[in-house]
Scaffold this motif. Structure first.
Motif, PDB file in Angstrom:
ATOM      1  N   GLU A 185       5.099  24.560  35.744  1.00 58.79           N
ATOM      2  CA  GLU A 185       4.455  24.676  34.460  1.00 58.79           C
ATOM      3  C   GLU A 185       5.099  25.781  33.676  1.00 58.79           C
ATOM      4  O   GLU A 185       5.411  25.804  32.523  1.00 58.79           O
ATOM      5  CB  GLU A 185       3.122  24.879  34.275  1.00 58.79           C
ATOM      6  CG  GLU A 185       2.374  24.618  32.995  1.00 58.79           C
ATOM      7  CD  GLU A 185       0.903  24.678  32.938  1.00 58.79           C
ATOM      8  OE1 GLU A 185       0.354  25.841  32.983  1.00 58.79           O
ATOM      9  OE2 GLU A 185       0.405  23.584  32.583  1.00 58.79           O
ATOM     10  N   HIS A 221       7.356  25.940  30.209  1.00 59.89           N
ATOM     11  CA  HIS A 221       7.220  26.861  28.939  1.00 59.89           C
ATOM     12  C   HIS A 221       8.125  27.897  28.727  1.00 59.89           C
ATOM     13  O   HIS A 221       8.306  28.084  27.536  1.00 59.89           O
ATOM     14  CB  HIS A 221       5.864  27.610  29.358  1.00 59.89           C
ATOM     15  CG  HIS A 221       4.431  26.782  29.413  1.00 59.89           C
ATOM     16  ND1 HIS A 221       3.496  27.097  29.763  1.00 59.89           N
ATOM     17  CD2 HIS A 221       4.364  25.481  29.243  1.00 59.89           C
ATOM     18  CE1 HIS A 221       2.196  26.253  29.800  1.00 59.89           C
ATOM     19  NE2 HIS A 221       2.971  25.236  29.544  1.00 59.89           N
ATOM     20  N   ASP A 224       5.918  27.536  23.451  1.00 56.11           N
ATOM     21  CA  ASP A 224       4.926  28.173  24.394  1.00 56.11           C
ATOM     22  C   ASP A 224       4.903  29.486  24.562  1.00 56.11           C
ATOM     23  O   ASP A 224       4.035  29.955  24.683  1.00 56.11           O
ATOM     24  CB  ASP A 224       5.378  27.472  25.728  1.00 56.11           C
ATOM     25  CG  ASP A 224       5.140  26.048  25.763  1.00 56.11           C
ATOM     26  OD1 ASP A 224       4.087  25.440  25.994  1.00 56.11           O
ATOM     27  OD2 ASP A 224       6.467  25.180  25.563  1.00 56.11           O
ATOM     28  N   ARG A 284       1.994  10.454  22.334  1.00 58.43           N
ATOM     29  CA  ARG A 284       1.836  10.377  23.752  1.00 58.43           C
ATOM     30  C   ARG A 284       2.706   9.134  24.331  1.00 58.43           C
ATOM     31  O   ARG A 284       2.203   8.375  25.112  1.00 58.43           O
ATOM     32  CB  ARG A 284       0.443  10.311  24.031  1.00 58.43           C
ATOM     33  CG  ARG A 284      -0.165  11.532  23.676  1.00 58.43           C
ATOM     34  CD  ARG A 284      -1.924  11.422  23.982  1.00 58.43           C
ATOM     35  NE  ARG A 284      -2.575  12.695  23.291  1.00 58.43           N
ATOM     36  CZ  ARG A 284      -3.893  12.933  23.422  1.00 58.43           C
ATOM     37  NH1 ARG A 284      -4.607  11.823  23.974  1.00 58.43           N
ATOM     38  NH2 ARG A 284      -4.473  13.849  22.836  1.00 58.43           N
ATOM     39  N   ARG A 297       2.608  18.594  23.978  1.00 63.89           N
ATOM     40  CA  ARG A 297       1.173  18.720  24.087  1.00 63.89           C
ATOM     41  C   ARG A 297       0.894  19.984  24.823  1.00 63.89           C
ATOM     42  O   ARG A 297       1.839  20.286  25.997  1.00 63.89           O
ATOM     43  CB  ARG A 297       0.722  17.316  24.881  1.00 63.89           C
ATOM     44  CG  ARG A 297       0.825  16.273  24.045  1.00 63.89           C
ATOM     45  CD  ARG A 297       0.254  14.935  25.086  1.00 63.89           C
ATOM     46  NE  ARG A 297      -1.166  15.387  25.190  1.00 63.89           N
ATOM     47  CZ  ARG A 297      -1.995  14.683  26.188  1.00 63.89           C
ATOM     48  NH1 ARG A 297      -1.435  13.911  26.809  1.00 63.89           N
ATOM     49  NH2 ARG A 297      -3.367  14.927  26.258  1.00 63.89           N
ATOM     50  N   THR A 298      -0.230  20.599  24.693  1.00 64.18           N
ATOM     51  CA  THR A 298      -0.817  21.479  25.828  1.00 64.18           C
ATOM     52  C   THR A 298      -2.052  20.819  26.397  1.00 64.18           C
ATOM     53  O   THR A 298      -2.092  19.792  26.267  1.00 64.18           O
ATOM     54  CB  THR A 298      -1.257  22.807  25.114  1.00 64.18           C
ATOM     55  OG1 THR A 298      -2.731  22.452  24.079  1.00 64.18           O
ATOM     56  CG2 THR A 298      -0.221  23.576  23.973  1.00 64.18           C
ATOM     57  N   LYS A 299      -2.641  21.475  27.204  1.00 67.38           N
ATOM     58  CA  LYS A 299      -3.789  20.848  27.926  1.00 67.38           C
ATOM     59  C   LYS A 299      -4.874  20.170  27.079  1.00 67.38           C
ATOM     60  O   LYS A 299      -5.449  19.147  27.409  1.00 67.38           O
ATOM     61  CB  LYS A 299      -4.285  21.832  29.149  1.00 67.38           C
ATOM     62  CG  LYS A 299      -3.423  21.977  30.008  1.00 67.38           C
ATOM     63  CD  LYS A 299      -3.994  23.173  30.971  1.00 67.38           C
ATOM     64  CE  LYS A 299      -2.907  23.380  32.375  1.00 67.38           C
ATOM     65  NZ  LYS A 299      -3.658  24.450  33.212  1.00 67.38           N
ATOM     66  N   SER A 300      -4.889  20.892  26.008  1.00 69.87           N
ATOM     67  CA  SER A 300      -6.171  20.514  25.078  1.00 69.87           C
ATOM     68  C   SER A 300      -5.516  20.041  23.599  1.00 69.87           C
ATOM     69  O   SER A 300      -6.394  19.321  23.029  1.00 69.87           O
ATOM     70  CB  SER A 300      -6.953  21.615  24.904  1.00 69.87           C
ATOM     71  OG  SER A 300      -6.464  22.853  24.331  1.00 69.87           O
ATOM     72  N   ASN A 307      -6.796  19.081  18.407  1.00 68.68           N
ATOM     73  CA  ASN A 307      -7.774  18.684  19.495  1.00 68.68           C
ATOM     74  C   ASN A 307      -8.046  17.427  19.146  1.00 68.68           C
ATOM     75  O   ASN A 307      -9.269  17.433  18.346  1.00 68.68           O
ATOM     76  CB  ASN A 307      -8.916  20.034  19.862  1.00 68.68           C
ATOM     77  CG  ASN A 307      -9.564  19.522  21.173  1.00 68.68           C
ATOM     78  OD1 ASN A 307      -9.992  18.510  21.294  1.00 68.68           O
ATOM     79  ND2 ASN A 307      -9.819  20.484  21.787  1.00 68.68           N
TER      80      ASN A 307
END
Length: 369
Positions: free
Chosen positions: A55, A59, A80, A268, A319-322, A338
């Motif tokens: 990761e 980034h 990032d 996505r 995308r990020t994790k959220s 989000n």
């Protein structure tokens, strides 16, 4: 130092695969063995894939490309790293020092018109329809020849796509010409440096005048189109491996109006169609085809973004994790959105009054031949 020289090639390769492209371009001058290693196709592939394994490397290399209308340049910034410095969770502004110019066309009046990324390479056209490939990390660029016998007489619009055909192990540029009675295509193969003109005209026309870029999903390029006969709206797909055209149904409640602006995109890795109602700045929504090619899988998503001066909002492939990255076409804002609680933060780029498109790409060593 002697021990470092005697390190096995596998260990040197593993270490260098974690290094930035900019540093590796300098390291090519260290020695002939290093030059041979860094430019070898196996190392280029290893270096690119390393970003999907770690990761922190992802980034480090992931960047957002900005297509500024009327400009002869392409710009990018490391999103990032920017978000890491601005992790307070509120709105943020990208400074001029965050922006890199990755390409400047030699003719000042030839604006960059369209940009399509793939594996760290960018395909783009300029206003006179010259075709180019660019690696923005190594700064290598290449002008492509135009397709022979592919004249522009009677052609009203153009379609373009750029992607990697795994079945042929080759990069392909797809060039479509739109006429009153349909569209035809030429395909450029990077390995051979040659074009193949497909001897068939398909009965479709481009539906949205400023969407020439094909959206690459599931091995095919896609454009919002109309059937030549009844003018009904649908999505035309050009399959990259088969070099054939297929038809995909538009969303079931797809309505048309002079007050509604549509764009095709990818959310996505799924096809999506965005809608923006001109008289209702807060009405932003888009349909997502969750199961490719299955009409019943179209799902409508409504966004909570309300801004009086916002343009048509589209997903960007980041995308990020959220959060997912959205951008407002024709102004200069990004939104980190989000979809769980429908909250968002705004990332503004005040250096530009507006931008036409935004793409995410990974810096790579992929060569242009």
């Amino acid at each position: 130092m002697e021990n470092q020289r005697n390190l096995p090639t596998e260990i040197i390769s593993d270490i260098l695969s974690r290094v930035t492209v900019k540093s590796l371009c300098r390291f090519r001058c260290v020695s002939k063995p290093w030059l041979s290693l860094i430019t070898h196709p196996d190392f280029v592939k290893l270096h690119y894939n390393r970003a999907f394994e770690k990761e922190d490397i992802l980034h480090q290399r992931r960047r957002v490309l900005i297509d500024v209308p009327g400009s002869n340049s392409l710009f990018s910034f490391g999103i990032d790293e920017f978000l890491k410095r601005n992790d307070h969770g509120g709105d943020a502004e990208v400074e001029e020092s965050d922006i890199d110019c990755v390409y400047c066309h030699e003719e000042l009046d030839s604006g960059v018109m369209l940009v399509v990324p793939c594996n760290g390479l960018l395909f783009f056209t300029v206003s006179n329809l010259d075709l180019y490939l660019l690696n923005p990390a190594t700064r290598e660029s290449k002008k492509l020849p135009g397709p022979e016998g592919f004249g522009m007489d009677g052609c009203s619009y153009h379609l373009f796509g750029f992607g990697f055909d795994h079945s042929a192990d080759d990069y392909k540029v797809v060039y479509g010409r739109c006429f009153d009675d349909g569209v035809d295509f030429g395909v450029y193969m990077l390995k051979t440096g040659s074009w193949r003109v497909i001897e068939e005209r398909y009965p479709y026309k481009r539906a949205v005048t400023d969407d020439s870029k094909g959206i690459l999903v599931n091995g095919g390029f896609h454009w919002l189109s109309r059937k030549v006969g009844d003018q009904s709206m649908m999505i035309m797909a050009f399959l990259l491996a088969e070099e054939e055209v297929r038809e995909i149904e538009a969303p079931p409640d797809f309505t048309e109006s002079d007050l509604i602006y549509f764009s095709l995109g990818a959310f996505r890795e799924c096809l999506c169609v965005s809608q923006w109602i001109l008289q209702d700045a807060g009405n932003h929504e888009f349909w997502v085809m969750k199961d490719y090619g299955v009409s019943e899988s179209w799902t409508k998503i409504k966004l909570s973004i309300v801004m009086l001066d916002s343009g048509n909002i589209l997903p960007a492939p980041y995308r990020t994790k959220s959060h997912d990255l959205l951008f407002a076409k024709w102004i200069s804002d990004f939104y980190l959105y989000n979809f769980d609680d429908h909250t968002f933060r705004t990332v503004s780029i005040t250096l530009f009054q507006e931008f036409r498109d935004a793409e995410a790409y990974l810096e790579s060593l992929v060569p242009l031949n």
